[in-house]
Design an enzyme around this catalytic site. Structure first.
Site, PDB file in Angstrom:
ATOM      1  N   ASP A  49      13.521 -47.774  26.748  1.00 25.34           N
ATOM      2  CA  ASP A  49      14.685 -47.914  25.870  1.00 25.34           C
ATOM      3  C   ASP A  49      15.836 -48.638  26.558  1.00 25.34           C
ATOM      4  OD1 ASP A  49      13.151 -46.539  24.073  1.00 25.34           O
ATOM      5  OD2 ASP A  49      14.166 -44.622  24.355  1.00 25.34           O
ATOM      6  N   GLU A  90       6.196 -38.718  28.399  1.00 23.05           N
ATOM      7  CA  GLU A  90       6.534 -38.405  29.792  1.00 23.05           C
ATOM      8  C   GLU A  90       6.116 -36.998  30.215  1.00 23.05           C
ATOM      9  OE1 GLU A  90       8.298 -41.761  28.325  1.00 23.05           O
ATOM     10  OE2 GLU A  90       8.683 -39.754  27.533  1.00 23.05           O
ATOM     11  N   ASP A  92       4.096 -43.086  22.585  1.00 21.24           N
ATOM     12  CA  ASP A  92       5.496 -43.009  22.989  1.00 21.24           C
ATOM     13  C   ASP A  92       5.807 -41.560  23.356  1.00 21.24           C
ATOM     14  OD1 ASP A  92       8.064 -43.873  23.453  1.00 21.24           O
ATOM     15  OD2 ASP A  92       8.607 -44.107  21.351  1.00 21.24           O
TER      16      ASP A  92
END
Length: 922
Positions: A595, A522, A519
């Site tokens: 999300d 990015e 997670d």
């Protein structure tokens, strides 16, 4: 336990503020290109510089204003793919070219054909494909069967900013004078446009409180493509947008820049967690693809000119009407790197899927358990919580396969170290799950807490494994642990070291049922520009982060998958879920849509988002069931479970400040509906697993938009509220509250469709109204298909290994049907290395159902039998049904027949799934 401070946690809430993210007006390379391209920007090909080698044809192109040459290379690639690369002829230093994404390719020698004095024609490949290079102004046309399919630079949007030496180091070579002259021209245009150099970010770019210092000056590139006859384009994820790409306008381009946007805005062209710079265009009779291999920030403009009829005036008394074909222009713009683009010529959707997977790889074959239901929450509090939730599924007779643990399972957000208070005996907890034949997934993010006493940090720092800041120190930013450094996964040595952290000897208290979730990759940096890493951070090889930003998460998932494979000495398949991704991520595991929010609109937008991921190579994808943020009403949660049950990756997830929403907490009626949806998923696993095998070996998406299966049906081209699961099932999830009736488009005038529950049937090529109650999942089986299922759902996939199969046979208008079943051990690589698999083909023709081997190379003994067969669309009641086995024995079969639904049901069979046999219906 140490936890982040309030200011770190609150960043999640701040992320909802869209003003901290850029739009096109804030992106200076976009503004520069738009301003300069509005002027004359002509390039000319120098055909007297053409050289032809074994792999490519090279020639120079020159800007008529700056006179600086570029080097163009045209490659023919196996499987009817063309590749165009454009770079500086003599750059001051190498420009970044994306590594590790493209597979080893076989090139096809292009043959120079006769052209006129101002052009060159290259031929190669199949289907009479030609590449027509026009000198002045420079343009390339891709021609198939004497028709221009794609034009490159027909709008003169080729743009190339050359590397420069900073002012304080300026020399006066001829090349540098030319670059300086080009910069001077840009400055003049800037002045006329009343924007300063600072405004257009030539050497530094400001956004909010951040200043991006550009060591190489402006380095952006751009190129346009005209797609002739095409007005339906798809692809370039990830955006919370419609499946079909929309027309853009100035300041409204699709952005590809991986960002952590909590509660992202829907129907927006803002880039979110992943980037796949690849689009497909489809029209009647042809599908093509464009793959723009660039990992820097990228913007894509789309403009479609629809087909029109107009009067062509000519001399004489008559005027002829001429139809003008539609055309879509696509302009790609990237902040840095080189132009490296692949043109996939199709001509069918299946051909394009195979061409793209030849370049970037096919979907990894997942372990079977990962296709079951996953239960996740930020966070399950402790071992007792895990035990209670696990028991809750058994108590309420709901199957599930995987329990997930978020960041709170770690000691102060130190990944690979368990919180001893909450999880004092992780191995015992894993053994509890193992005894239930279930798995555990835990999170591992790329940021590493700055703590000299934390062994992972200390070892990484000692070996120089972190991303650097421009001054040469370790880059540091705020994330969940507080002050953190970020592993440089672009470095092969870092990936090798990181992979080793998953070894049982290194990852204390881990077992072989533990798998990984990447997670925040990015990468997410809470106090960074746009909540990510500064673009001038430095990676392995001296490359700036701006060059490779969109591949950062790709590299972490690669290293994680390799680590899980290595810990089993190459015997077991990994499972890795990643939030950030790039082209080729499909080789390493699954992704999800990030999300999302517990709102009906997010359920609805998840369908086109997943369809777009699916056609761009990433079949193993899903959306958080129920919505990650907020508290879904009971009806929404039920509908989301029903949708998720028919999507490739099926996980319920919620953030920590939401109400608990395990499936049994909504009351008996809603629990029953969710149970039914999850159990239907488990009965469908043989079909789903077979689809993943097809994705793995033949590049066929698991979840498909209608236009893929019905490429000649115009009405299917814009449909995004329903989809095909494989080629046999059409799924139309209910995505609106209080729905009692839905309109379902059933494609194919020559098709027959069957309601999977009522067995009602319709002729295709029409829209039908279907009544729905809260328990209804609108699923339709296509006539002519055979869908293998399990007759019962177990507690998890592990309990179902030897349970019986059923076959759902839906007859076509000609009374025939076909289907396949793929079977292996569900977890190892033996299917690949030892050919331990079973691939069977079912065929119903002339009232005989046969089971035959589909691949003689595979051998896998199975104890399973086919216990039930349901035949839909059988027009008359049989007089008898007999099974005929390969040893010559015939057995009569009891059957029931419903004349109203034309459904024939065979029960209490015992037909070995791995043996040849026939069922004769008389």
């Amino acid at each position: 336990m140490e936890t982040p401070g309030k200011e770190e946690i609150s960043v999640e809430d701040e992320a909802v503020d869209k003003t901290i993210f850029k739009d096109c007006s804030n992106i200076t390379f976009y503004r520069r290109q738009k301003q300069q391209l509005s002027k004359n920007n002509t390039y000319r090909a120098l055909l007297d510089t053409v050289t032809t080698g074994e792999d490519s044809t090279k020639f120079q192109i020159i800007n008529e204003v700056t006179k600086i040459p570029l080097l163009a290379e045209v490659y023919g690639v196996e499987r009817n793919i063309f590749r165009l690369k454009i770079n500086e002829k003599t750059p001051l230093k190498p420009r970044y070219e994306v590594p590790d994404v493209i597979n080893k390719l076989n090139t096809v020698r292009l043959i120079s054909c006769s052209g006129d004095t101002g052009s060159l024609i290259l031929a190669g490949g199949e289907r009479d494909l030609k590449c027509h290079i026009i000198a002045n102004p420079f343009k390339i046309e891709l021609i198939s069967e004497e028709e221009v399919v794609i034009s490159i630079n027909s709008l003169s949007q080729l743009y190339f900013e050359h590397l420069q030496i900073p002012h304080k180091h300026r020399a006066t070579t001829e090349k540098e004078e030319r670059v300086s002259a080009g910069a001077s021209q840009l400055k003049k245009r800037i002045k006329k446009g009343k924007e300063s150099q600072e405004d257009l970010g030539l050497w530094e770019e400001k956004f909010g409180n951040f200043v991006d210092i550009k060591a190489n000056g402006p380095t952006s590139i751009g190129l346009d493509f005209s797609l002739h006859g095409f007005e339906h384009l798809y692809g370039i994820p990830q955006h919370a947008e419609s499946h079909r790409l929309k027309n853009t306008k100035d300041g409204d381009a699709y952005r590809l820049y991986n960002l952590d946007i909590y509660g992202y805005q829907i129907y927006s062209k803002t880039g979110i967690y992943g980037s796949v710079p690849y689009l497909l265009a489809h029209k009647l009779g042809r599908t093509i693809g464009i793959f723009w291999l660039n990992a820097s920030e990228t913007l894509v403009e789309v403009n479609t000119e629809p087909a029109v009829e107009y009067t062509f005036t000519q001399m004489g008394p008559t005027a002829a009407k001429q139809k003008v074909r539609p055309r879509t222009d696509v302009c790609w713009m990237s902040e840095s790197g080189i132009i490296d683009v692949f043109l996939l010529t199709g001509p069918t959707p299946s051909d394009v899927f195979k061409q793209y997977s030849y370049l970037t790889g096919t979907q990894a074959m997942p372990p079977l358990f990962s296709l079951g239901y996953h239960q996740c929450r930020w966070n399950y509090e402790d071992e007792q919580d895990v035990k209670a939730v696990d028991a809750g599924f058994d108590e309420h007779d709901i199957p599930y396969d995987v329990m997930w643990l978020d960041i709170e399972h770690t000691e102060g957000k130190r990944y690979f170290i368990w919180d001893k208070k909450r999880f004092p005996n992780p191995k015992r907890m894993q053994e509890l799950l193992r005894n239930k034949k279930r798995k555990l997934v835990v999170i591992s993010d790329p940021h590493i807490k700055v703590d000299p006493d934390y062994s992972v940090y200390a070892k990484a720092k000692e070996q120089g494994f972190f991303v650097k800041n421009p001054e040469g120190g370790d880059f540091e930013g705020i994330c969940w642990p507080g002050l953190s450094s970020y592993l440089d996964f672009t470095n092969p040595k870092v990936r090798e070291w990181y992979s080793g952290l998953f070894a049982f000897s290194a990852y204390q208290e881990s077992t072989d049922i533990l798998f990984i979730w990447n997670d925040m990759n990015e990468p997410s940096v809470f106090k960074g520009p746009e909540l990510t890493m500064q673009k001038n951070a430095i990676h392995h090889g001296g490359w700036e982060h701006r060059e490779l930003h969109n591949t950062y998460g790709f590299y972490q998932q690669m290293a994680t998958a390799e680590g899980l494979t290595q810990r089993s000495e190459g015997k077991e398949r990994p499972f890795v879920l990643s939030r950030s991704f790039f082209s080729g991520s499909q080789k390493y595991g699954a992704v999800w849509t990030g999300d999302n929010m517990a709102e009906w609109s997010y359920l609805k937008i998840s369908l086109p988002m997943l369809l777009t991921l699916s056609i761009t190579g990433i079949s193993f994808c899903g959306a958080d069931v129920g919505g990650f943020i907020g508290n879904p009403e009971a009806e929404l949660l039920v509908r989301w479970y029903q949708a998720g049950a028919y999507q490739p990756f099926f996980r319920g997830h919620a953030t920590m400040n939401t109400k608990r929403r395990e499936p049994w907490l909504l009351g008996e009626e809603h629990t029953r509906f969710i149970r039914e949806a999850i159990r239907e998923r488990y009965t469908l696993l043989p079909y789903l697993y077979s689809l993943f095998y097809c994705a793995h070996v033949a590049s066929e998406p698991v979840m498909r938009p209608l236009w893929v299966e019905f490429p000649d049906e115009l009405e299917a081209f814009d449909v995004e509220d329903e989809y095909m699961l494989g080629n046999a099932l059409l799924v139309h999830p209910v995505t609106e509250p209080r729905t009692t009736m839905i309109d379902v488009f059933l494609p194919g005038p020559n098709e027959t469709w069957y309601d999977s529950k009522t067995f009602a049937h319709w002729k295709g090529g029409c829209t039908v109204k279907i009544p729905v109650a809260l328990e209804t999942i609108p699923v339709f089986q296509r006539g002519g298909s055979v869908v293998p299922v399990k007759t019962t759902a177990g507690k998890s996939t592990g309990w179902m290994a030897n349970s019986p199969f059923g076959l759902r046979v839906a007859l076509s208008t000609k009374g025939s049907a076909m289907g396949e079943l793929y079977l292996d051990d569900g977890h190892s690589f033996q299917y690949l290395h030892q050919k331990q698999f079973l691939h069977r083909k079912f065929s119903f023709c002339s009232s005989v159902l046969t089971n035959r081997c589909a691949d003689e190379k595979g051998h896998y003994p199975s104890k399973c039998v086919v216990e039930q067969i349901l035949v839909l669309g059988f027009r008359k009641k049989p007089t008898s049904v007999i099974t005929h086995s390969s040893d010559g024995k015939d057995q009569p079969v009891a059957f029931t027949y419903c004349a109203r639904t034309c459904a024939l049901s065979l029960e209490r069979l015992s037909l070995d799934v791995d043996a040849d046999w026939e069922v004769h219906v008389r």
